[in-house]
Design a protein around this motif. Structure first.
Motif, PDB file in Angstrom:
ATOM      1  N   LEU A 150      -5.133   5.733  -2.682  1.00 55.87           N
ATOM      2  CA  LEU A 150      -4.317   4.661  -2.111  1.00 55.87           C
ATOM      3  C   LEU A 150      -3.994   3.656  -3.212  1.00 55.87           C
ATOM      4  CD1 LEU A 150      -3.167   3.391   0.561  1.00 55.87           C
ATOM      5  CD2 LEU A 150      -5.269   2.014   0.604  1.00 55.87           C
ATOM      6  N   ASP A 151      -2.703   3.449  -3.463  1.00 52.18           N
ATOM      7  CA  ASP A 151      -2.279   2.434  -4.427  1.00 52.18           C
ATOM      8  C   ASP A 151      -2.236   1.087  -3.712  1.00 52.18           C
ATOM      9  OD1 ASP A 151      -1.928   4.455  -6.291  1.00 52.18           O
ATOM     10  OD2 ASP A 151       0.217   4.672  -5.881  1.00 52.18           O
ATOM     11  N   SER A 172       0.239   5.633  -0.314  1.00 50.88           N
ATOM     12  CA  SER A 172      -0.510   6.856  -0.662  1.00 50.88           C
ATOM     13  C   SER A 172       0.507   7.976  -0.573  1.00 50.88           C
ATOM     14  CB  SER A 172      -1.673   7.079   0.289  1.00 50.88           C
ATOM     15  OG  SER A 172      -1.237   7.141   1.610  1.00 50.88           O
ATOM     16  N   TYR A 200      -8.975   8.927  -3.590  1.00 47.75           N
ATOM     17  CA  TYR A 200      -9.439   9.661  -2.412  1.00 47.75           C
ATOM     18  C   TYR A 200     -10.525  10.636  -2.871  1.00 47.75           C
ATOM     19  CZ  TYR A 200      -5.495   8.324   0.662  1.00 47.75           C
ATOM     20  OH  TYR A 200      -4.607   7.660   1.451  1.00 47.75           O
ATOM     21  N   GLN A 203       0.299   7.450   5.321  1.00 45.54           N
ATOM     22  CA  GLN A 203       0.279   8.756   4.644  1.00 45.54           C
ATOM     23  C   GLN A 203       1.339   9.660   5.264  1.00 45.54           C
ATOM     24  OE1 GLN A 203      -1.760   9.983   2.006  1.00 45.54           O
ATOM     25  NE2 GLN A 203      -0.133  11.504   2.127  1.00 45.54           N
ATOM     26  N   THR A 219      -5.665   1.799  -7.974  1.00 44.78           N
ATOM     27  CA  THR A 219      -5.569   3.007  -7.161  1.00 44.78           C
ATOM     28  C   THR A 219      -6.982   3.329  -6.702  1.00 44.78           C
ATOM     29  OG1 THR A 219      -3.689   3.865  -8.409  1.00 44.78           O
ATOM     30  CG2 THR A 219      -4.934   5.456  -7.111  1.00 44.78           C
ATOM     31  N   ALA A 225       3.877   1.033  -4.613  1.00 47.30           N
ATOM     32  CA  ALA A 225       3.147   0.082  -3.763  1.00 47.30           C
ATOM     33  C   ALA A 225       3.875  -1.267  -3.754  1.00 47.30           C
ATOM     34  CB  ALA A 225       1.712  -0.075  -4.250  1.00 47.30           C
ATOM     35  N   LEU A 235       0.839  -1.209   0.000  1.00 45.60           N
ATOM     36  CA  LEU A 235       0.000   0.000   0.000  1.00 45.60           C
ATOM     37  C   LEU A 235       0.863   1.244   0.000  1.00 45.60           C
ATOM     38  CD1 LEU A 235      -2.524  -0.799   2.891  1.00 45.60           C
ATOM     39  CD2 LEU A 235      -2.725  -1.332   0.440  1.00 45.60           C
ATOM     40  N   HIS A 255      -7.741   2.853   5.209  1.00 43.84           N
ATOM     41  CA  HIS A 255      -6.907   2.016   4.344  1.00 43.84           C
ATOM     42  C   HIS A 255      -7.302   0.545   4.471  1.00 43.84           C
ATOM     43  CE1 HIS A 255      -3.494   5.253   4.004  1.00 43.84           C
ATOM     44  NE2 HIS A 255      -4.603   5.589   3.392  1.00 43.84           N
ATOM     45  N   SER A 296       2.076  -1.636   4.700  1.00 42.01           N
ATOM     46  CA  SER A 296       1.391  -0.341   4.658  1.00 42.01           C
ATOM     47  C   SER A 296       2.345   0.826   4.892  1.00 42.01           C
ATOM     48  CB  SER A 296       0.294  -0.324   5.733  1.00 42.01           C
ATOM     49  OG  SER A 296      -0.305   0.946   5.780  1.00 42.01           O
TER      50      SER A 296
END
Ligand code: ATP
Ligand code: AH0
Length: 404
Positions: A31-32, A24, A57, A116, A54, A367, A22, A90, A113
Protein backbone atom coordinates in the motif's frame (compact mmCIF):
# COMPACT_ATOMS: atom_id res chain seq x y z
CA UNK A 1 -26.86 19.07 10.66
CA UNK A 2 -24.67 15.99 10.89
CA UNK A 3 -21.41 17.21 12.43
CA UNK A 4 -19.41 15.39 9.73
CA UNK A 5 -21.17 17.34 6.99
CA UNK A 6 -20.45 20.59 8.81
CA UNK A 7 -16.78 19.51 9.09
CA UNK A 8 -16.70 18.70 5.38
CA UNK A 9 -18.13 22.15 4.48
CA UNK A 10 -15.52 23.73 6.73
CA UNK A 11 -12.76 21.71 5.09
CA UNK A 12 -13.95 22.61 1.60
CA UNK A 13 -13.68 26.31 2.44
CA UNK A 14 -10.18 26.14 3.93
CA UNK A 15 -7.21 27.45 1.91
CA UNK A 16 -5.47 24.10 2.35
CA UNK A 17 -6.12 20.50 3.38
CA UNK A 18 -3.95 17.69 4.69
CA UNK A 19 -4.82 14.49 2.82
CA UNK A 20 -3.45 10.95 3.00
CA UNK A 21 -3.51 9.41 -0.51
CA UNK A 22 -3.59 5.61 -0.72
CA UNK A 23 -2.92 3.36 -3.70
CA UNK A 24 -2.37 -0.37 -3.96
CA UNK A 25 -1.82 -1.25 -7.56
CA UNK A 26 -1.96 -4.32 -9.74
CA UNK A 27 1.53 -5.50 -8.70
CA UNK A 28 0.31 -6.28 -5.15
CA UNK A 29 3.62 -5.10 -3.73
CA UNK A 30 2.02 -3.05 -0.97
CA UNK A 31 0.00 0.00 0.00
CA UNK A 32 1.46 3.35 -1.07
CA UNK A 33 0.73 6.00 1.59
CA UNK A 34 1.34 9.67 0.75
CA UNK A 35 0.65 12.39 3.32
CA UNK A 36 0.09 15.56 1.29
CA UNK A 37 -0.62 19.20 2.04
CA UNK A 38 -2.85 20.51 -0.75
CA UNK A 39 -3.35 24.23 -1.12
CA UNK A 40 -6.12 25.55 -3.35
CA UNK A 41 -7.88 23.47 -5.97
CA UNK A 42 -8.28 23.19 -9.72
CA UNK A 43 -5.60 24.90 -11.81
CA UNK A 44 -4.34 26.67 -8.65
CA UNK A 45 -3.59 23.38 -6.82
CA UNK A 46 -0.25 23.25 -5.03
CA UNK A 47 0.98 20.09 -3.36
CA UNK A 48 3.65 19.42 -0.78
CA UNK A 49 4.44 15.76 -0.09
CA UNK A 50 5.08 15.66 3.67
CA UNK A 51 5.69 11.92 4.02
CA UNK A 52 5.60 8.82 1.85
CA UNK A 53 5.93 5.09 2.50
CA UNK A 54 5.08 1.86 0.75
CA UNK A 55 3.80 -0.54 3.40
CA UNK A 56 4.74 -3.93 1.92
CA UNK A 57 2.12 -6.65 1.62
CA UNK A 58 3.20 -9.89 3.26
CA UNK A 59 2.72 -13.27 1.60
CA UNK A 60 -0.58 -13.78 3.41
CA UNK A 61 -2.08 -10.51 2.13
CA UNK A 62 -0.98 -11.28 -1.43
CA UNK A 63 -2.35 -14.82 -1.14
CA UNK A 64 -5.76 -13.55 -0.03
CA UNK A 65 -6.00 -10.94 -2.80
CA UNK A 66 -4.89 -13.49 -5.41
CA UNK A 67 -7.85 -15.71 -4.45
CA UNK A 68 -10.00 -13.26 -6.44
CA UNK A 69 -7.57 -10.98 -8.32
CA UNK A 70 -8.28 -10.83 -12.07
CA UNK A 71 -10.12 -14.17 -11.88
CA UNK A 72 -13.32 -14.64 -13.85
CA UNK A 73 -14.71 -17.15 -11.32
CA UNK A 74 -14.29 -16.73 -7.55
CA UNK A 75 -16.01 -17.58 -4.27
CA UNK A 76 -18.58 -14.83 -3.76
CA UNK A 77 -18.32 -15.43 -0.02
CA UNK A 78 -14.54 -14.89 -0.13
CA UNK A 79 -14.94 -11.68 -2.16
CA UNK A 80 -17.54 -10.36 0.28
CA UNK A 81 -15.23 -10.99 3.23
CA UNK A 82 -12.17 -9.55 1.51
CA UNK A 83 -13.89 -6.17 1.03
CA UNK A 84 -14.13 -5.11 4.71
CA UNK A 85 -10.94 -6.99 5.58
CA UNK A 86 -8.94 -4.89 3.11
CA UNK A 87 -10.61 -1.69 4.36
CA UNK A 88 -9.53 -2.52 7.91
CA UNK A 89 -6.06 -3.57 6.78
CA UNK A 90 -5.55 -0.28 4.95
CA UNK A 91 -6.89 1.71 7.94
CA UNK A 92 -4.37 -0.03 10.20
CA UNK A 93 -1.55 0.67 7.76
CA UNK A 94 -2.50 4.38 7.66
CA UNK A 95 -2.47 4.56 11.47
CA UNK A 96 0.92 2.81 11.58
CA UNK A 97 2.36 5.33 9.11
CA UNK A 98 0.93 8.31 11.00
CA UNK A 99 2.40 6.94 14.24
CA UNK A 100 5.82 6.56 12.61
CA UNK A 101 5.61 10.08 11.22
CA UNK A 102 4.38 11.40 14.58
CA UNK A 103 1.26 12.89 13.02
CA UNK A 104 -1.98 12.64 15.01
CA UNK A 105 -4.96 11.32 13.00
CA UNK A 106 -6.88 14.39 14.17
CA UNK A 107 -4.33 16.52 12.29
CA UNK A 108 -5.32 14.86 8.97
CA UNK A 109 -8.37 16.17 7.12
CA UNK A 110 -9.09 13.36 4.67
CA UNK A 111 -8.02 9.91 3.59
CA UNK A 112 -8.22 9.36 -0.19
CA UNK A 113 -8.46 5.61 -0.66
CA UNK A 114 -8.25 3.96 -4.06
CA UNK A 115 -8.76 0.44 -2.70
CA UNK A 116 -7.54 -2.71 -4.39
CA UNK A 117 -8.61 -3.31 -7.97
CA UNK A 118 -9.68 -6.95 -8.16
CA UNK A 119 -11.30 -6.91 -11.58
CA UNK A 120 -11.26 -4.49 -14.48
CA UNK A 121 -13.81 -5.15 -17.23
CA UNK A 122 -13.92 -2.51 -19.97
CA UNK A 123 -16.46 -3.38 -22.67
CA UNK A 124 -13.74 -4.22 -25.20
CA UNK A 125 -12.22 -6.78 -22.85
CA UNK A 126 -15.02 -8.75 -21.22
CA UNK A 127 -17.07 -11.39 -22.97
CA UNK A 128 -20.36 -11.23 -21.04
CA UNK A 129 -23.06 -11.02 -23.71
CA UNK A 130 -25.62 -9.96 -21.10
CA UNK A 131 -23.58 -6.81 -20.52
CA UNK A 132 -22.24 -6.14 -24.01
CA UNK A 133 -21.03 -2.55 -24.29
CA UNK A 134 -20.90 -1.99 -20.51
CA UNK A 135 -17.67 -0.83 -18.87
CA UNK A 136 -17.06 -1.93 -15.27
CA UNK A 137 -14.32 -2.11 -12.66
CA UNK A 138 -14.24 -3.26 -9.04
CA UNK A 139 -12.10 -1.98 -6.16
CA UNK A 140 -12.25 -3.56 -2.69
CA UNK A 141 -11.41 -2.10 0.71
CA UNK A 142 -14.63 -0.33 1.60
CA UNK A 143 -14.34 3.36 2.53
CA UNK A 144 -16.60 3.08 5.60
CA UNK A 145 -14.12 0.65 7.11
CA UNK A 146 -11.22 2.98 6.34
CA UNK A 147 -13.08 5.93 7.90
CA UNK A 148 -14.16 3.96 10.96
CA UNK A 149 -10.71 2.43 11.41
CA UNK A 150 -8.78 5.70 11.10
CA UNK A 151 -11.33 8.14 12.54
CA UNK A 152 -10.70 10.30 9.43
CA UNK A 153 -13.28 11.28 6.78
CA UNK A 154 -12.52 9.09 3.78
CA UNK A 155 -13.05 9.62 0.07
CA UNK A 156 -13.00 6.31 -1.83
CA UNK A 157 -14.22 4.31 -4.81
CA UNK A 158 -13.16 6.98 -7.31
CA UNK A 159 -13.62 4.95 -10.46
CA UNK A 160 -17.40 4.42 -10.43
CA UNK A 161 -18.23 8.05 -11.29
CA UNK A 162 -15.85 7.90 -14.25
CA UNK A 163 -17.71 4.82 -15.49
CA UNK A 164 -21.10 6.39 -14.81
CA UNK A 165 -20.12 9.40 -16.91
CA UNK A 166 -19.00 7.31 -19.89
CA UNK A 167 -15.36 6.47 -19.10
CA UNK A 168 -13.71 3.10 -18.60
CA UNK A 169 -13.00 3.87 -14.92
CA UNK A 170 -9.34 4.49 -15.76
CA UNK A 171 -6.81 5.93 -16.22
CA UNK A 172 -7.63 8.66 -13.72
CA UNK A 173 -4.07 9.98 -13.84
CA UNK A 174 -5.23 12.51 -16.47
CA UNK A 175 -6.92 14.69 -13.89
CA UNK A 176 -4.15 14.82 -11.29
CA UNK A 177 -1.36 15.08 -13.86
CA UNK A 178 -3.11 17.95 -15.59
CA UNK A 179 -3.69 19.87 -12.36
CA UNK A 180 -0.22 19.32 -10.90
CA UNK A 181 2.20 18.89 -13.77
CA UNK A 182 1.05 20.89 -16.82
CA UNK A 183 3.75 23.33 -17.86
CA UNK A 184 3.63 26.47 -19.99
CA UNK A 185 7.23 25.69 -20.96
CA UNK A 186 6.86 22.25 -22.57
CA UNK A 187 4.52 19.45 -23.60
CA UNK A 188 5.02 16.31 -21.52
CA UNK A 189 4.47 12.58 -21.56
CA UNK A 190 4.13 11.19 -18.05
CA UNK A 191 4.85 7.48 -18.38
CA UNK A 192 3.87 5.27 -15.45
CA UNK A 193 5.42 1.81 -15.52
CA UNK A 194 3.32 -0.15 -13.03
CA UNK A 195 1.85 -3.61 -13.47
CA UNK A 196 0.06 -2.02 -16.42
CA UNK A 197 1.85 0.77 -18.30
CA UNK A 198 0.07 4.01 -19.03
CA UNK A 199 0.87 7.57 -20.01
CA UNK A 200 -0.66 10.99 -19.74
CA UNK A 201 -0.11 13.40 -22.59
CA UNK A 202 0.03 16.99 -21.37
CA UNK A 203 0.15 19.58 -24.13
CA UNK A 204 1.97 22.79 -23.21
CA UNK A 205 -0.27 24.53 -20.65
CA UNK A 206 -2.26 27.20 -22.43
CA UNK A 207 -4.92 27.26 -25.11
CA UNK A 208 -4.93 23.54 -25.87
CA UNK A 209 -4.25 22.11 -22.40
CA UNK A 210 -7.76 20.63 -22.39
CA UNK A 211 -6.44 18.09 -24.92
CA UNK A 212 -4.68 16.31 -22.03
CA UNK A 213 -5.62 12.65 -21.75
CA UNK A 214 -4.29 9.36 -20.39
CA UNK A 215 -4.29 5.86 -21.81
CA UNK A 216 -3.07 2.44 -20.82
CA UNK A 217 -0.59 1.02 -23.32
CA UNK A 218 -0.50 -2.66 -22.31
CA UNK A 219 1.55 -4.64 -19.85
CA UNK A 220 4.21 -2.88 -17.79
CA UNK A 221 5.58 -5.31 -15.20
CA UNK A 222 2.66 -7.69 -14.77
CA UNK A 223 3.80 -10.41 -17.20
CA UNK A 224 7.43 -9.99 -16.12
CA UNK A 225 6.50 -10.49 -12.46
CA UNK A 226 4.29 -13.50 -13.24
CA UNK A 227 7.09 -15.15 -15.25
CA UNK A 228 9.60 -14.58 -12.44
CA UNK A 229 7.20 -16.02 -9.85
CA UNK A 230 6.47 -19.05 -12.02
CA UNK A 231 10.15 -19.86 -12.73
CA UNK A 232 11.73 -18.71 -9.46
CA UNK A 233 9.29 -19.32 -6.59
CA UNK A 234 10.11 -16.94 -3.76
CA UNK A 235 11.21 -14.10 -6.06
CA UNK A 236 8.68 -11.31 -6.68
CA UNK A 237 10.37 -9.54 -9.60
CA UNK A 238 13.51 -9.27 -11.72
CA UNK A 239 15.58 -6.91 -9.55
CA UNK A 240 17.41 -4.40 -11.74
CA UNK A 241 16.21 -6.27 -14.86
CA UNK A 242 19.27 -8.53 -14.45
CA UNK A 243 17.66 -11.69 -15.80
CA UNK A 244 16.06 -9.86 -18.75
CA UNK A 245 19.38 -8.24 -19.64
CA UNK A 246 20.97 -11.69 -19.85
CA UNK A 247 18.35 -12.90 -22.35
CA UNK A 248 17.60 -12.46 -26.05
CA UNK A 249 14.30 -11.33 -27.55
CA UNK A 250 12.41 -14.15 -29.29
CA UNK A 251 11.03 -12.41 -32.40
CA UNK A 252 8.38 -15.05 -33.11
CA UNK A 253 6.93 -14.95 -29.62
CA UNK A 254 7.04 -11.15 -29.57
CA UNK A 255 5.14 -11.03 -32.87
CA UNK A 256 2.47 -13.39 -31.57
CA UNK A 257 2.03 -11.35 -28.37
CA UNK A 258 1.80 -8.09 -30.34
CA UNK A 259 -0.87 -9.65 -32.57
CA UNK A 260 -3.49 -8.97 -29.91
CA UNK A 261 -5.95 -6.32 -31.16
CA UNK A 262 -5.49 -4.25 -27.96
CA UNK A 263 -2.24 -2.85 -29.35
CA UNK A 264 -3.93 -1.37 -32.43
CA UNK A 265 -7.13 -0.16 -30.70
CA UNK A 266 -7.90 3.57 -30.64
CA UNK A 267 -6.84 5.74 -27.67
CA UNK A 268 -7.70 6.18 -24.88
CA UNK A 269 -8.04 2.54 -23.79
CA UNK A 270 -7.63 0.60 -20.58
CA UNK A 271 -6.68 -2.92 -19.68
CA UNK A 272 -5.44 -5.11 -16.85
CA UNK A 273 -4.03 -8.47 -15.83
CA UNK A 274 -7.41 -10.00 -16.76
CA UNK A 275 -6.19 -9.77 -20.37
CA UNK A 276 -2.41 -9.61 -19.93
CA UNK A 277 -2.15 -12.70 -17.74
CA UNK A 278 -0.93 -16.30 -17.90
CA UNK A 279 -3.53 -17.47 -20.47
CA UNK A 280 -2.50 -14.77 -22.98
CA UNK A 281 1.17 -15.68 -22.61
CA UNK A 282 0.54 -19.44 -22.70
CA UNK A 283 -1.50 -19.14 -25.92
CA UNK A 284 1.24 -17.15 -27.66
CA UNK A 285 3.92 -19.59 -26.46
CA UNK A 286 1.90 -22.58 -27.64
CA UNK A 287 1.31 -20.94 -31.04
CA UNK A 288 5.03 -20.27 -31.53
CA UNK A 289 6.47 -23.46 -30.01
CA UNK A 290 8.25 -21.45 -27.28
CA UNK A 291 6.75 -23.12 -24.22
CA UNK A 292 10.20 -24.24 -23.10
CA UNK A 293 11.88 -20.84 -23.64
CA UNK A 294 14.31 -20.11 -20.79
CA UNK A 295 13.44 -17.46 -18.21
CA UNK A 296 16.06 -14.94 -19.39
CA UNK A 297 14.87 -15.01 -23.03
CA UNK A 298 11.25 -14.94 -21.91
CA UNK A 299 11.86 -11.85 -19.76
CA UNK A 300 13.84 -10.14 -22.55
CA UNK A 301 10.87 -10.75 -24.87
CA UNK A 302 8.33 -9.49 -22.33
CA UNK A 303 10.39 -6.34 -21.66
CA UNK A 304 10.35 -5.72 -25.42
CA UNK A 305 6.59 -6.26 -25.48
CA UNK A 306 6.00 -3.65 -22.76
CA UNK A 307 8.25 -1.13 -24.52
CA UNK A 308 6.71 -1.71 -27.97
CA UNK A 309 3.22 -1.34 -26.42
CA UNK A 310 4.21 2.08 -25.10
CA UNK A 311 5.89 3.07 -28.38
CA UNK A 312 2.87 2.10 -30.49
CA UNK A 313 0.50 4.14 -28.33
CA UNK A 314 2.90 7.10 -28.46
CA UNK A 315 3.01 6.80 -32.26
CA UNK A 316 -0.80 6.81 -32.32
CA UNK A 317 -0.66 10.28 -30.73
CA UNK A 318 2.24 11.85 -32.63
CA UNK A 319 2.68 9.74 -35.76
CA UNK A 320 5.71 7.57 -36.54
CA UNK A 321 9.05 9.35 -36.35
CA UNK A 322 7.55 12.67 -35.15
CA UNK A 323 9.45 14.73 -32.55
CA UNK A 324 8.38 13.68 -29.08
CA UNK A 325 7.75 15.67 -25.91
CA UNK A 326 9.88 15.12 -22.82
CA UNK A 327 9.11 11.76 -21.17
CA UNK A 328 8.92 11.62 -17.35
CA UNK A 329 8.84 8.12 -15.86
CA UNK A 330 7.29 6.81 -12.65
CA UNK A 331 6.15 3.49 -11.16
CA UNK A 332 8.22 0.46 -10.21
CA UNK A 333 9.28 -0.25 -13.80
CA UNK A 334 11.21 3.03 -13.74
CA UNK A 335 13.71 1.10 -11.56
CA UNK A 336 14.22 -1.52 -14.28
CA UNK A 337 17.15 -0.60 -16.59
CA UNK A 338 16.18 -3.33 -19.07
CA UNK A 339 12.76 -1.74 -19.56
CA UNK A 340 14.12 1.80 -19.69
CA UNK A 341 16.74 0.71 -22.23
CA UNK A 342 14.09 -0.84 -24.47
CA UNK A 343 11.94 2.29 -24.20
CA UNK A 344 14.83 4.51 -25.23
CA UNK A 345 15.40 2.31 -28.31
CA UNK A 346 11.74 2.43 -29.30
CA UNK A 347 11.27 6.15 -28.64
CA UNK A 348 14.46 7.51 -30.22
CA UNK A 349 15.02 11.21 -29.74
CA UNK A 350 12.84 11.50 -26.65
CA UNK A 351 14.47 13.02 -23.57
CA UNK A 352 13.83 10.78 -20.54
CA UNK A 353 13.78 11.86 -16.90
CA UNK A 354 12.09 10.67 -13.74
CA UNK A 355 9.08 12.58 -12.38
CA UNK A 356 11.46 13.36 -9.49
CA UNK A 357 12.75 16.12 -11.80
CA UNK A 358 9.26 17.66 -11.53
CA UNK A 359 9.22 17.34 -7.74
CA UNK A 360 7.09 14.16 -7.69
CA UNK A 361 8.87 11.06 -6.34
CA UNK A 362 8.17 8.35 -8.94
CA UNK A 363 6.97 5.75 -6.44
CA UNK A 364 4.57 8.19 -4.77
CA UNK A 365 2.92 9.57 -7.91
CA UNK A 366 -0.21 7.39 -7.95
CA UNK A 367 -0.93 7.80 -4.22
CA UNK A 368 -0.53 11.57 -4.68
CA UNK A 369 -3.01 11.39 -7.56
CA UNK A 370 -5.77 10.15 -5.26
CA UNK A 371 -5.05 12.91 -2.72
CA UNK A 372 -5.53 15.41 -5.57
CA UNK A 373 -8.78 13.72 -6.66
CA UNK A 374 -10.12 13.82 -3.08
CA UNK A 375 -9.19 17.49 -2.85
CA UNK A 376 -11.19 18.13 -6.01
CA UNK A 377 -14.10 16.03 -4.69
CA UNK A 378 -14.52 18.28 -1.66
CA UNK A 379 -13.26 21.67 -2.89
CA UNK A 380 -13.08 21.60 -6.69
CA UNK A 381 -15.13 21.62 -9.84
CA UNK A 382 -15.16 19.20 -12.79
CA UNK A 383 -12.42 20.03 -15.32
CA UNK A 384 -12.98 19.39 -19.03
CA UNK A 385 -10.05 17.41 -20.45
CA UNK A 386 -9.48 15.11 -23.39
CA UNK A 387 -10.93 17.51 -25.94
CA UNK A 388 -12.19 15.63 -28.95
CA UNK A 389 -11.67 12.24 -27.33
CA UNK A 390 -14.28 9.95 -25.92
CA UNK A 391 -14.05 8.40 -22.49
CA UNK A 392 -12.49 11.38 -20.67
CA UNK A 393 -15.53 12.67 -18.76
CA UNK A 394 -15.48 16.02 -16.94
CA UNK A 395 -16.32 14.90 -13.40
CA UNK A 396 -15.11 15.04 -9.83
CA UNK A 397 -14.83 11.57 -8.32
CA UNK A 398 -15.08 9.69 -5.04
CA UNK A 399 -17.63 8.74 -2.37
CA UNK A 400 -17.50 10.16 1.11
CA UNK A 401 -17.54 8.09 4.32
CA UNK A 402 -17.34 9.57 7.77
CA UNK A 403 -16.48 7.92 11.05
CA UNK A 404 -19.10 7.67 13.80
N1 ATP B 1 14.47 -2.41 -8.54
C1 ATP B 1 13.59 -2.90 -9.43
N2 ATP B 1 14.02 -3.58 -10.51
C2 ATP B 1 13.15 -4.09 -11.41
N3 ATP B 1 11.82 -3.96 -11.30
C3 ATP B 1 11.33 -3.28 -10.25
C4 ATP B 1 12.18 -2.70 -9.24
N4 ATP B 1 11.39 -2.10 -8.33
C5 ATP B 1 10.12 -2.28 -8.73
N5 ATP B 1 10.07 -2.99 -9.87
C6 ATP B 1 8.88 -3.44 -10.61
O1 ATP B 1 7.80 -2.59 -10.31
C7 ATP B 1 6.69 -3.34 -9.82
C8 ATP B 1 5.87 -2.50 -8.89
O2 ATP B 1 5.46 -1.36 -9.60
P1 ATP B 1 4.33 -0.39 -9.09
O3 ATP B 1 4.33 -0.37 -7.61
O4 ATP B 1 4.48 0.89 -9.81
O5 ATP B 1 3.06 -1.15 -9.62
P2 ATP B 1 1.54 -0.94 -9.25
O6 ATP B 1 1.34 0.45 -8.77
O7 ATP B 1 1.16 -2.06 -8.38
O8 ATP B 1 0.87 -1.15 -10.68
P3 ATP B 1 -0.29 -0.31 -11.43
O9 ATP B 1 0.26 1.08 -11.60
O10 ATP B 1 -0.46 -1.05 -12.71
O11 ATP B 1 -1.48 -0.37 -10.56
C9 ATP B 1 7.31 -4.57 -9.20
O12 ATP B 1 6.40 -5.63 -9.11
C10 ATP B 1 8.46 -4.82 -10.18
O13 ATP B 1 8.02 -5.50 -11.33
C1 AH0 C 1 -8.59 -0.36 -13.03
C2 AH0 C 1 -7.27 0.03 -12.45
O1 AH0 C 1 -7.05 -0.11 -11.26
N1 AH0 C 1 -6.38 0.52 -13.30
C3 AH0 C 1 -5.07 0.99 -12.87
C4 AH0 C 1 -4.00 0.03 -13.34
O2 AH0 C 1 -2.72 0.47 -12.91
C5 AH0 C 1 -2.16 1.26 -13.96
C6 AH0 C 1 -3.24 1.32 -14.98
O3 AH0 C 1 -3.91 0.08 -14.75
C7 AH0 C 1 -4.22 2.50 -14.70
O4 AH0 C 1 -5.20 2.47 -15.73
C8 AH0 C 1 -4.92 2.40 -13.37
O5 AH0 C 1 -4.37 3.15 -12.32
C9 AH0 C 1 -3.95 4.48 -12.40
C10 AH0 C 1 -3.64 5.00 -11.04
C11 AH0 C 1 -4.94 5.44 -13.09
O6 AH0 C 1 -6.15 5.25 -13.02
O7 AH0 C 1 -4.46 6.42 -13.67
Amino acid sequence: MNAAIARLCHLAQQPSRRIVGLMSGTSLDGLDVALCRLTGHGAATQLVLEHFATVPYGDDVRRRIRQVFAREQVSLEYLTLLNPWLGRLHAGMVLDCLRTWQVAPAAVDLVASHGQTVYHAPAHQHSQADFAGLNATLQLGDGDHVAQGTGIITVSDFRQKHLAAGGEGAPLATYGDYLLLSSPAEARLLLNLGGIANFTYLPRAGADASAAFSTDTGPGNTLLDAAVRAHRPGLQYDEGGRLARAGRVHAGLLGALLGHPFFAAALPKTTGPELFGPAYLAAAQAATGTTALGLEDLLATLVELSAVGVARAVQQVFGPGAPLPAVYTSGGGAHNPALLGALRRHLPGAAFASTAALGVPPDAKEAILFAVLANEAVAGQPVALGAGRQRVPAVTMGKISWPG
